[in-house]
Design a protein around this motif. Structure first.
Motif, short mmCIF file in Angstrom:
data_model
loop_
_atom_site.label_atom_id
_atom_site.label_comp_id
_atom_site.label_asym_id
_atom_site.label_seq_id
_atom_site.Cartn_x
_atom_site.Cartn_y
_atom_site.Cartn_z
N GLY A 199 0.71 -1.39 -0.04
CA GLY A 199 -0.50 0.00 0.12
C GLY A 199 0.87 1.25 0.22
N ARG A 200 1.87 1.48 0.74
CA ARG A 200 2.42 2.21 1.23
C ARG A 200 3.89 2.53 -0.32
NH1 ARG A 200 6.16 2.98 6.27
NH2 ARG A 200 4.38 3.24 7.02
N PRO A 212 -7.49 0.98 6.43
CA PRO A 212 -5.67 1.61 6.24
C PRO A 212 -5.66 1.78 6.76
CG PRO A 212 -7.69 2.69 5.79
CD PRO A 212 -8.77 1.67 6.03
N PHE A 213 -4.12 1.81 7.13
CA PHE A 213 -2.81 3.10 8.13
C PHE A 213 -1.82 1.29 8.65
CE2 PHE A 213 -5.71 6.15 6.26
CZ PHE A 213 -4.83 6.56 5.35
N PHE A 214 -2.51 0.17 8.72
CA PHE A 214 -2.43 -0.22 9.97
C PHE A 214 -1.92 -1.51 8.84
CE2 PHE A 214 -5.10 1.60 12.36
CZ PHE A 214 -5.66 1.59 13.24
N ARG A 253 -6.85 3.38 -0.67
CA ARG A 253 -7.21 2.42 -1.20
C ARG A 253 -6.01 1.68 -1.82
NH1 ARG A 253 -9.99 6.06 -4.80
NH2 ARG A 253 -11.36 5.97 -4.25
N ALA A 254 -4.36 2.49 -1.86
CA ALA A 254 -3.96 1.29 -1.96
C ALA A 254 -3.54 0.34 -0.41
CB ALA A 254 -2.36 2.26 -1.96
N ASP A 255 -3.43 0.83 0.61
CA ASP A 255 -3.97 -0.40 1.33
C ASP A 255 -4.91 -1.31 0.80
OD1 ASP A 255 -1.66 0.75 2.53
OD2 ASP A 255 -2.76 1.56 4.08
N TYR A 256 -6.28 -0.83 1.21
CA TYR A 256 -7.35 -2.31 0.57
C TYR A 256 -6.95 -3.08 -0.23
CZ TYR A 256 -10.27 0.46 3.71
OH TYR A 256 -11.29 0.93 4.63
N MET A 257 -6.50 -2.59 -1.16
CA MET A 257 -5.23 -3.21 -2.70
C MET A 257 -5.11 -4.54 -1.88
SD MET A 257 -4.98 -0.54 -4.97
CE MET A 257 -4.56 -1.79 -6.31
#
Length: 295
Positions: free
Chosen positions: A109-110, A187-189, A121-125
């Protein structure tokens, strides 16, 4: 930063709880700077034969990058089979095992966020990528004869159960392996934080972080020949030294709840069983006064 070790000739230089392989052993009077005894002092002392007591319920955090083997992305069936055999060996030893799988072999995601995609959205991917790894691992585990359940924090009923802690505990009590996918569903975790949270919620006794390296180092030994490997660490040392084997949120969560962490080489045969039994492998992170964890 975690990296593979140059094992050297087995001699050691002791710096607090850190040991550097390949350095001269000296005269046996190595200093102790943080309360941990020198490695040499433990030899021949039966009380120090083990790093900790054996555990009966654990969460294994599996590196997503490990699933790709020698390839930059994707899944290597041979590697997944190897990892699955390690986990099955622990279950057949009578231990209850849950696993959290990363997704670094699919998406990060990062890194996607740095390329311009919205971070959430990137983290969900990335979370969806972990589920692909979960299904691959489940398939191999069941072909090896062990019942397995995948639980995800994002509902996807056709491929996995929803994450329900009491149901996960019941599966473990029945001898099933439970694989947790999709991180925390937010996200963010990181999946490291997910592994710590899941371990605490299902009552696991330890978090085993299996990587492609054999412990925690103060630098990259591939570029720093004098890099030091730590045999054992206190959580506060990890945070103070800014060691990056696991994100600070996950380390803090384990510290606040006294959950031991073992960082070890996942790809070495038998290491998962050794870690559960309490043998001295990799790096143990726990409270120095926690006799229950360290035995």
């Amino acid at each position: 930063m975690e990296n593979s070790a140059d094992r050297g000739d087995g001699a050691a230089r002791v710096l607090g709880s850190a040991v550097q392989d390949g350095a001269p052993a000296g005269d046996g009077s190595a200093p102790v700077t943080n309360g941990h005894p020198p490695a040499e002092a433990a030899q021949g002392d039966k009380r120090n034969d083990r790093a900790h007591r054996p555990w009966r319920r654990v969460v294994v955090k599996l590196s997503g990058e490990a699933f790709s083997g020698d390839e930059p992305l994707g899944i290597s069936p041979a590697v997944v089979q190897r990892i699955a055999r390690e986990i099955v060996a622990v279950v057949r030893d009578g231990v209850q095992v849950a696993a959290v799988v990363g997704g670094g072999n699919m998406f990060r995601g990062r890194e996607l966020a740095e390329s311009g995609i919205d971070r959430a959205r990137a983290d969900y991917m990335g979370m969806l990528g972990t589920v692909i790894n979960c299904l691959a691992l489940q398939d191999v585990l069941e072909k090896l004869g062990v019942d397995t359940r995948v639980q995800t924090s994002i509902t996807m009923g056709q491929v996995a159960e929803p994450y329900i802690p009491r149901r996960a505990i019941r599966h473990l009590e029945k001898g099933r392996i439970v694989i947790f996918g999709a991180g925390l569903g937010a996200p963010f975790f990181s999946t490291d934080t997910c592994a710590a949270q899941r371990a605490l919620e299902i009552g696991a006794e330890a978090l085993l972080k299996g990587t492609q390296v054999d412990g925690v180092y103060d630098a990259d030994p591939r570029t720093m020949p004098d890099a030091v490997r730590f045999h054992q660490l206190d959580y506060s040392e990890v945070l103070r030294l800014e060691l990056k084997f696991m994100d600070t949120t996950a380390v803090s969560l384990c510290m606040d709840n006294g959950l031991p962490i073992v960082v070890f080489d996942l790809m070495e045969k038998g290491n998962v069983v050794r870690a559960v039994r309490g043998e001295k492998i990799g790096t143990l992170v726990s409270r120095p006064e926690d006799a229950d964890a360290r035995g």
